[in-house]
Motif scaffolding. Structure first.
Motif, PDB file in Angstrom:
ATOM      1  N   PHE A  54      -7.751   3.421   7.623  1.00  0.00           N
ATOM      2  CA  PHE A  54      -8.141   3.682   9.353  1.00  0.00           C
ATOM      3  C   PHE A  54      -6.821   3.971  10.046  1.00  0.00           C
ATOM      4  O   PHE A  54      -7.048   3.718  11.212  1.00  0.00           O
ATOM      5  CB  PHE A  54      -8.740   2.085   9.676  1.00  0.00           C
ATOM      6  CG  PHE A  54     -10.283   2.136   9.565  1.00  0.00           C
ATOM      7  CD1 PHE A  54     -10.812   2.581  10.445  1.00  0.00           C
ATOM      8  CD2 PHE A  54     -10.622   1.437   8.466  1.00  0.00           C
ATOM      9  CE1 PHE A  54     -12.232   2.568  10.261  1.00  0.00           C
ATOM     10  CE2 PHE A  54     -11.962   1.269   8.120  1.00  0.00           C
ATOM     11  CZ  PHE A  54     -12.980   2.020   9.114  1.00  0.00           C
ATOM     12  N   HIS A  55      -5.895   4.422   9.482  1.00  0.00           N
ATOM     13  CA  HIS A  55      -4.543   4.642  10.348  1.00  0.00           C
ATOM     14  C   HIS A  55      -5.000   5.957  11.068  1.00  0.00           C
ATOM     15  O   HIS A  55      -4.387   6.131  11.975  1.00  0.00           O
ATOM     16  CB  HIS A  55      -3.513   4.930   9.180  1.00  0.00           C
ATOM     17  CG  HIS A  55      -2.129   5.021   9.969  1.00  0.00           C
ATOM     18  ND1 HIS A  55      -1.590   4.061  10.838  1.00  0.00           N
ATOM     19  CD2 HIS A  55      -1.384   6.075  10.378  1.00  0.00           C
ATOM     20  CE1 HIS A  55      -0.449   4.489  11.253  1.00  0.00           C
ATOM     21  NE2 HIS A  55      -0.237   5.554  10.978  1.00  0.00           N
ATOM     22  N   PHE A  73      -8.185   3.123  -6.364  1.00  0.00           N
ATOM     23  CA  PHE A  73      -8.233   3.384  -4.989  1.00  0.00           C
ATOM     24  C   PHE A  73      -6.636   3.185  -4.095  1.00  0.00           C
ATOM     25  O   PHE A  73      -6.600   4.156  -3.495  1.00  0.00           O
ATOM     26  CB  PHE A  73      -9.295   2.813  -4.348  1.00  0.00           C
ATOM     27  CG  PHE A  73      -9.698   3.321  -3.211  1.00  0.00           C
ATOM     28  CD1 PHE A  73      -9.337   4.452  -2.323  1.00  0.00           C
ATOM     29  CD2 PHE A  73     -10.628   2.960  -2.400  1.00  0.00           C
ATOM     30  CE1 PHE A  73      -9.601   4.991  -1.180  1.00  0.00           C
ATOM     31  CE2 PHE A  73     -11.268   3.328  -1.016  1.00  0.00           C
ATOM     32  CZ  PHE A  73     -10.423   4.377  -0.569  1.00  0.00           C
ATOM     33  N   LEU A  74      -6.144   1.850  -4.217  1.00  0.00           N
ATOM     34  CA  LEU A  74      -5.101   1.814  -3.560  1.00  0.00           C
ATOM     35  C   LEU A  74      -3.847   2.406  -4.063  1.00  0.00           C
ATOM     36  O   LEU A  74      -3.133   3.062  -3.382  1.00  0.00           O
ATOM     37  CB  LEU A  74      -4.726   0.029  -3.723  1.00  0.00           C
ATOM     38  CG  LEU A  74      -3.383  -0.082  -3.003  1.00  0.00           C
ATOM     39  CD1 LEU A  74      -3.753   0.137  -1.280  1.00  0.00           C
ATOM     40  CD2 LEU A  74      -3.135  -1.612  -3.059  1.00  0.00           C
ATOM     41  N   LEU A  75      -3.750   2.656  -5.381  1.00  0.00           N
ATOM     42  CA  LEU A  75      -2.896   3.619  -6.094  1.00  0.00           C
ATOM     43  C   LEU A  75      -3.045   5.130  -5.537  1.00  0.00           C
ATOM     44  O   LEU A  75      -1.991   5.800  -5.320  1.00  0.00           O
ATOM     45  CB  LEU A  75      -2.708   3.568  -7.462  1.00  0.00           C
ATOM     46  CG  LEU A  75      -2.405   2.225  -8.194  1.00  0.00           C
ATOM     47  CD1 LEU A  75      -2.599   2.149  -9.604  1.00  0.00           C
ATOM     48  CD2 LEU A  75      -0.618   1.846  -7.889  1.00  0.00           C
ATOM     49  N   PHE A 131      -7.845  -5.219   2.202  1.00  0.00           N
ATOM     50  CA  PHE A 131      -6.783  -5.188   3.342  1.00  0.00           C
ATOM     51  C   PHE A 131      -5.960  -3.894   3.242  1.00  0.00           C
ATOM     52  O   PHE A 131      -6.153  -3.069   4.322  1.00  0.00           O
ATOM     53  CB  PHE A 131      -5.953  -6.263   3.426  1.00  0.00           C
ATOM     54  CG  PHE A 131      -5.031  -6.168   4.824  1.00  0.00           C
ATOM     55  CD1 PHE A 131      -5.428  -6.507   6.050  1.00  0.00           C
ATOM     56  CD2 PHE A 131      -3.805  -5.874   4.613  1.00  0.00           C
ATOM     57  CE1 PHE A 131      -4.793  -6.549   7.048  1.00  0.00           C
ATOM     58  CE2 PHE A 131      -2.893  -5.692   5.364  1.00  0.00           C
ATOM     59  CZ  PHE A 131      -3.329  -6.362   6.832  1.00  0.00           C
ATOM     60  N   TYR A 132      -5.312  -3.698   2.373  1.00  0.00           N
ATOM     61  CA  TYR A 132      -4.434  -2.401   2.304  1.00  0.00           C
ATOM     62  C   TYR A 132      -5.253  -1.164   2.158  1.00  0.00           C
ATOM     63  O   TYR A 132      -4.673  -0.066   2.851  1.00  0.00           O
ATOM     64  CB  TYR A 132      -3.451  -2.634   1.209  1.00  0.00           C
ATOM     65  CG  TYR A 132      -2.362  -3.849   1.717  1.00  0.00           C
ATOM     66  CD1 TYR A 132      -1.691  -3.229   2.782  1.00  0.00           C
ATOM     67  CD2 TYR A 132      -2.112  -4.792   1.224  1.00  0.00           C
ATOM     68  CE1 TYR A 132      -0.543  -4.119   3.139  1.00  0.00           C
ATOM     69  CE2 TYR A 132      -1.276  -5.675   1.477  1.00  0.00           C
ATOM     70  CZ  TYR A 132      -0.331  -5.442   2.686  1.00  0.00           C
ATOM     71  OH  TYR A 132       0.429  -6.242   3.008  1.00  0.00           O
ATOM     72  N   ILE A 133      -6.136  -1.122   1.503  1.00  0.00           N
ATOM     73  CA  ILE A 133      -7.233  -0.129   1.397  1.00  0.00           C
ATOM     74  C   ILE A 133      -7.707   0.274   2.902  1.00  0.00           C
ATOM     75  O   ILE A 133      -7.483   1.607   3.282  1.00  0.00           O
ATOM     76  CB  ILE A 133      -8.229   0.147   0.576  1.00  0.00           C
ATOM     77  CG1 ILE A 133      -7.741   0.055  -0.924  1.00  0.00           C
ATOM     78  CG2 ILE A 133      -9.401   1.009   0.694  1.00  0.00           C
ATOM     79  CD1 ILE A 133      -8.907  -0.325  -1.979  1.00  0.00           C
ATOM     80  N   LYS A 187       3.765   5.257   3.786  1.00  0.00           N
ATOM     81  CA  LYS A 187       4.788   4.887   4.868  1.00  0.00           C
ATOM     82  C   LYS A 187       4.120   4.035   5.777  1.00  0.00           C
ATOM     83  O   LYS A 187       4.901   3.346   6.365  1.00  0.00           O
ATOM     84  CB  LYS A 187       5.363   5.901   5.396  1.00  0.00           C
ATOM     85  CG  LYS A 187       4.240   6.974   6.369  1.00  0.00           C
ATOM     86  CD  LYS A 187       5.018   8.150   6.799  1.00  0.00           C
ATOM     87  CE  LYS A 187       4.185   8.910   7.319  1.00  0.00           C
ATOM     88  NZ  LYS A 187       5.115  10.142   8.077  1.00  0.00           N
ATOM     89  N   TYR A 188       2.734   3.902   5.947  1.00  0.00           N
ATOM     90  CA  TYR A 188       2.179   2.786   6.892  1.00  0.00           C
ATOM     91  C   TYR A 188       1.759   1.598   6.159  1.00  0.00           C
ATOM     92  O   TYR A 188       1.231   0.698   6.709  1.00  0.00           O
ATOM     93  CB  TYR A 188       1.062   3.714   7.504  1.00  0.00           C
ATOM     94  CG  TYR A 188       1.407   4.718   8.352  1.00  0.00           C
ATOM     95  CD1 TYR A 188       2.270   4.143   9.533  1.00  0.00           C
ATOM     96  CD2 TYR A 188       1.403   6.000   8.182  1.00  0.00           C
ATOM     97  CE1 TYR A 188       2.590   5.325  10.485  1.00  0.00           C
ATOM     98  CE2 TYR A 188       1.780   6.865   9.004  1.00  0.00           C
ATOM     99  CZ  TYR A 188       2.550   6.502  10.078  1.00  0.00           C
ATOM    100  OH  TYR A 188       2.782   7.621  10.682  1.00  0.00           O
TER     101      TYR A 188
END
Length: 183
Positions: free
Chosen positions: A98-99, A34-36, A91-93, A46-47
């Motif tokens: 949510f950006h 998912f993160l990849l 956290f990173y997902i 970029k975020y």
């Protein structure tokens, strides 16, 4: 991405901890993929990784302190690494998903739908006085205590306290819809 979000929240909402623990390695693989997928999309990449995320690193280092005086150091370290990798990935997902505003709407809707279903299962459990999930499929040593002697709903979360924490943690996503609906 939307399918990954739906799978993640269905997994967290409808599969109790013993099932999640049994499939822990598959869950990690899913989270990494998912993160990849998010990282391969330049719109999200970029975020993602910024220096301002230092509190996460500090938090992950601080929870290591619980392993210092542990009776069973091997178990404590295994639990620590499980928590660190899970927190890091989630956290990173979450940061990527949510950006953007339209992503917030979709994720909040998925969470709210899952919460309503879990709450309905809990209400049905109280009404009927039993939970088929724990009677037939999953061993739950809390079941007898909370179904017969002191009825409290467990729903799909294995324990009433965990269910309460789950519902409370998901409450802000419901408030998000109140905010955007201008109530």
């Amino acid at each position: 991405k939307n399918n990954f979000v739906i799978i993640l929240f269905v997994w967290v909402s409808f599969f109790p901890e013993p099932v999640q623990a049994y499939y822990r390695n598959y869950t990690k693989i899913f989270l990494v993929i998912f993160l990849l997928v998010l990282m391969l999309n330049k719109r999200y990449l970029k975020y993602l990784f910024k220096l301002q995320d230092w509190p996460l690193g500090l938090f992950l280092i601080c929870i290591f302190s619980g392993t210092i005086h542990a009776t069973n150091k091997n178990l404590a370290l295994a639990t620590y690494f499980y928590l660190v990798t899970t927190f890091f990935l989630i956290f990173y997902i979450g940061k990527a998903v949510f950006h953007y505003e339209r992503d917030k709407d979709m994720v909040s809707a998925v969470i709210c739908i899952c919460v309503v279903l879990v709450a309905l299962i809990g209400l049905m459990e109280l009404y009927f006085g039993k939970n088929v999930l724990y009677e037939k499929f999953i061993d739950n040593f809390f079941y007898e205590r909370y179904i017969k002697f002191n009825p409290r709903p467990m729903s799909t979360q294995l324990n009433p306290a965990v269910l309460g924490s789950y519902l409370l943690g998901c409450l802000p996503f419901s408030f998000y819809f109140f905010k955007i609906a201008n109530f």
